[in-house]
Write an enzyme that holds these catalytic residues in place. Structure first.
Site, PDB file in Angstrom:
ATOM      1  N   ASP A 195      13.262  -5.138  -8.375  1.00 17.28           N
ATOM      2  CA  ASP A 195      12.579  -6.267  -9.018  1.00 17.28           C
ATOM      3  C   ASP A 195      12.558  -6.085 -10.535  1.00 17.28           C
ATOM      4  OD1 ASP A 195      12.017  -7.218  -6.431  1.00 17.28           O
ATOM      5  OD2 ASP A 195      10.178  -6.034  -6.350  1.00 17.28           O
ATOM      6  N   HIS A 255       6.753  -6.476  -2.850  1.00 18.68           N
ATOM      7  CA  HIS A 255       8.219  -6.489  -2.908  1.00 18.68           C
ATOM      8  C   HIS A 255       8.800  -7.535  -1.965  1.00 18.68           C
ATOM      9  CE1 HIS A 255      12.208  -5.063  -3.704  1.00 18.68           C
ATOM     10  NE2 HIS A 255      12.423  -4.674  -2.451  1.00 18.68           N
TER      11      HIS A 255
END
Length: 333
Positions: free
Chosen positions: A150, A179
């Site tokens: 990310d 996530h």
């Protein structure tokens, strides 16, 4: 340092193992999978770096053998996402895989640092924790959900809207929450390279959405042939490298990672107060140390729009965490 990759013959496992073989801090590399791990090990063993490589299959106590003496265990094992499949859709299959691998770690290498890549991370990290609790070896400082992809995506995509891809390696943007999807909250207001006011809010919204759902972009582009493997391996190796450096005594290393907030009771309590919610796990900038989690940092100064993103993320995150905890508590079929 002995690093172990569980799921080493897979789409993430193979390139991740290659990158770890190239890391000078790794002196021994153990590979495990249900197929092909010995072959991958022999292939990597021909590379002229110091790390000794061995591969194991489930037969003949392979999991126990590969985990013996492990300092860091990375888990990318599991099935990949397919078109139309969310990370949460992976849960039923990958949860069982992670549970069984966690049992092996708990009984053979309970002091190892455990880095979970297997999706959905928001649920698989709690699964590992609950298995460790059942075996009486849970140390929240040593368990990490790998969210580095990310952060990598945030740096890449912001460099694109700034019109200079060469900035991708220097831009640092904290990504907090979890996530998957809306639980991923990039704090663009804290970018080390400020985003000019001339860039429209719609462009920024598009970038945020792309960071949150970048995995879907890859699944679609691969047309059913896989998910984020190479980029995940790169991101995973980057985080493993930071953990190894911190374990070796290097100070001041900070990386966003999904951890149990009791790993740093004081920092965790402050973060919960900032969030205004009783959440057990959260991805935040964490300072790493020789024992694992050294300090959990707070959110810092964030914009009103980022506060709204967090308000959306937290309830979803709590649901994901509870799903993982409940899975371990339920009787096996």
């Amino acid at each position: 340092m002995k690093a172990v990759v569980l799921g080493a013959a897979g789409g993430i496992g193979q390139p991740l193992s290659l990158l770890l073989k190239s890391n000078p801090l790794v002196t021994e590399l153990g590979l495990y999978d249900i197929v092909n791990a010995p072959g991958v090990a022999v292939d990597l063993s021909h590379i002229a770096t110091p790390a000794k490589v061995e591969g194991y299959l489930p037969a003949d106590d392979g999991l126990k053998k590969v985990l013996t003496g492990a300092d860091v265990v990375v888990i990318p094992a599991g099935i990949p996402r397919k078109p139309g499949m969310t990370r949460d859709d992976l849960f039923k299959i990958n949860a069982g895989i992670v549970r069984d691998l966690a049992t092996g770690i708990a009984t053979t290498a309970p002091k190892a640092f455990v880095l979970v890549i297997s999706n959905p991370v928001n649920s698989t990290v709690p699964i590992v924790a609950e298995v460790f609790k059942k075996h009486g070896v849970f140390d929240p400082k040593r368990l990490f959900g790998v969210c580095t992809l990310d952060v990598v995506r945030a740096s890449t995509f912001v460099s694109e809207i700034l019109g200079d891809r060469s900035l991708a390696t220097s831009i640092k943007i904290p990504v907090v929450g979890g996530h998957s999807g809306v639980t991923i909250v990039p704090l663009l207001s804290q970018s080390t390279h400020p985003i000019p006011s001339s860039i429209s809010s719609s462009t920024i919204d598009t970038v945020i959405n792309r960071i949150q759902f970048g995995g879907d972009e890859i699944v679609k582009a691969k047309d059913g042939a896989g998910s984020a493997t190479l980029s995940m391996a790169f991101a995973g190796a980057e985080f493993v490298g930071k953990v190894l450096r911190a374990k070796g005594g290097e100070k001041g290393i900070v990386a966003p990672t999904f951890v149990n907030l009791i790993a740093d009771a004081e920092g965790g309590a402050k973060l919960k107060a900032e969030l205004g919610a009783e959440v057990e796990y959260f991805s935040a900038p964490v300072e790493l140390g020789v024992e694992g989690v050294y300090k959990i940092n707070g959110l810092g100064t964030i914009s009103d729009s980022e506060k709204k993103l967090i308000q959306v993320a937290v309830p979803e995150l709590i649901t994901n965490i509870e799903k993982g905890v409940s899975f371990v508590g339920a009787p096996k079929l």
